[in-house]
Design an enzyme around this catalytic site. Sequence first.
Site, PDB file in Angstrom:
ATOM      1  N   GLU A 191     -38.606  57.064   6.340  1.00 11.57           N
ATOM      2  CA  GLU A 191     -39.590  56.028   5.974  1.00 11.57           C
ATOM      3  C   GLU A 191     -39.785  55.872   4.459  1.00 11.57           C
ATOM      4  O   GLU A 191     -40.912  55.848   3.964  1.00 11.57           O
ATOM      5  CB  GLU A 191     -40.938  56.339   6.657  1.00 11.57           C
ATOM      6  CG  GLU A 191     -40.819  56.385   8.168  1.00 11.57           C
ATOM      7  CD  GLU A 191     -42.109  56.768   8.888  1.00 11.57           C
ATOM      8  OE1 GLU A 191     -43.116  56.989   8.206  1.00 11.57           O
ATOM      9  OE2 GLU A 191     -42.095  56.850  10.121  1.00 11.57           O
ATOM     10  N   GLU A 203     -36.615  57.216  17.979  1.00 11.89           N
ATOM     11  CA  GLU A 203     -37.992  57.550  18.376  1.00 11.89           C
ATOM     12  C   GLU A 203     -38.518  56.515  19.363  1.00 11.89           C
ATOM     13  O   GLU A 203     -39.614  55.974  19.201  1.00 11.89           O
ATOM     14  CB  GLU A 203     -38.907  57.627  17.138  1.00 11.89           C
ATOM     15  CG  GLU A 203     -38.411  58.590  16.079  1.00 11.89           C
ATOM     16  CD  GLU A 203     -39.356  58.728  14.883  1.00 11.89           C
ATOM     17  OE1 GLU A 203     -40.515  58.300  14.986  1.00 11.89           O
ATOM     18  OE2 GLU A 203     -38.920  59.275  13.856  1.00 11.89           O
TER      19      GLU A 203
END
Lengths: 338, 155
Positions: free
Chosen positions: A148, A254
Amino acid sequence: MLLTLVGLAACQKEPLTQCDAAQPLHGYYPFPVGAAISMIELGRGTAYDELARRQFNSVTPENCFKPSYLHPGPGQYYWAEADALADFSQASNQRLHGHVLIWHQQLPGWMWAFAGSPADWEALFKDHIQTVVRHFRGRVAGWDVVNEAFEADGTLRSTIWKQHLGATYLEKAFRYAHEADPEALLFYNDYDLDSNPVKRRAVLSWLRTMRQRGVPVHGLGLQMHISILNPENTQIAEALGEVQQTGLKIHLSEIDVAVNPLGKAVTPNRELLQRQADKLAFLVRTYQELPRDQQYGITFWGISDQNTWIRRYFQRDDYPLLFDDNYQPKPAYCILAR
Amino acid sequence: MTRVLLLLTGLVVSQSAAAQVAVTYFPFQSVLGVSSDTERRVWGGLNLETNTFISNVNVEVQGVVNVKRGSWVNYYTGLGLNTNPLYAVNELPLVNGYSLTFGTRIKPLPNHRNLQVVFELAPYANRYLDGGYLRTMLGLAYNFRRNTPAAPVSE
């Protein structure tokens, strides 16, 4: 074509909404099918343990590899839980995917408070990456090296790493990890790459630069925290089509499909669960169209709705995973298990 | 749903029976459109979403009304049903969603009115009407009609 369409509409079968989980889910696919494992839930003889062991052939630590767990003090590492997961995956003949080396969240307090020169920060950064990667060398197949790092507008996030090491921290992270374990596959991992083309193109542009500079980046993780509302199937296909062109290994890393993204009062009725199953089926079937050597695998971010991070993090009712609160398979599982 | 598909099928087939066909390509969206004569008051079309995975080749069936026709430009609006025939094989819902199209077909070359620039604004909603996005499409079209009027035909 239209007549074909009408014909197909008339004879389409009712979807299967109930099934058992007698066969392992991973057996239906040529690529690894994994789950994020919570060490709080893992224990011999529990339903969670049984599903984690039987249904999946890849595991990702949900939390216990994160710096706040592994590296609680300067020069101090806590390996017990992470080693227990590595032992679990080895005993169950499962691939272990390491998550995560460098992130801007779930850092220990001492890192946030660390006051040192740029050289001190560089030493801390390198020590963390290489100590962790060396510890698991030969046991972890691939790492989410950086997680991220990009904002929604495509700019680099101002993390403590960027503030103290500059934008080159990304490249350094991959080089340090590669030095520590040249056999491990190294991934960049991020969210919303499926639904935000601006962010996706920024990440893909950066990946091209890394490859041109000979930086050992082997794969891209698309988190795929999606919902029944967003993104549309066509956006998912567009995203997978674009990332395929990188030639990198692609990890749907995820996955969960929220049924209550707006945080209303809901019960998981048949319609919502079927929409969830349809969305997931489209995602996985489109992933199957990637070239085989780019299919690193898919990973669900949890096993049962009871364990989902969404309820804790967003404080809302949701049912985003393959198994319900009683560890029974949901339509989302059934549509994949055939 | 089958009835809706049959109705739209009937519209497109009857329009195409006049052997007047137009093709449009929207390069930015990789959409190929085939329609009946776009100069008629009512016309129908099929938009095929290309350059994607086989499982995602969606087909949008459209029924369109020209609200204003002229020698330089036509303005139209229409309804579309976005479907994927291959979903039947995968036991997924055949219908993805619905679109409402507002479009213009500009005919910039006086001696070649059949060559047209198309711009469409088309809000799209999923089949449950609780999510969607705003599409814009820019494309090039050619209408294979035999006699394109040289004079304005505004109504």
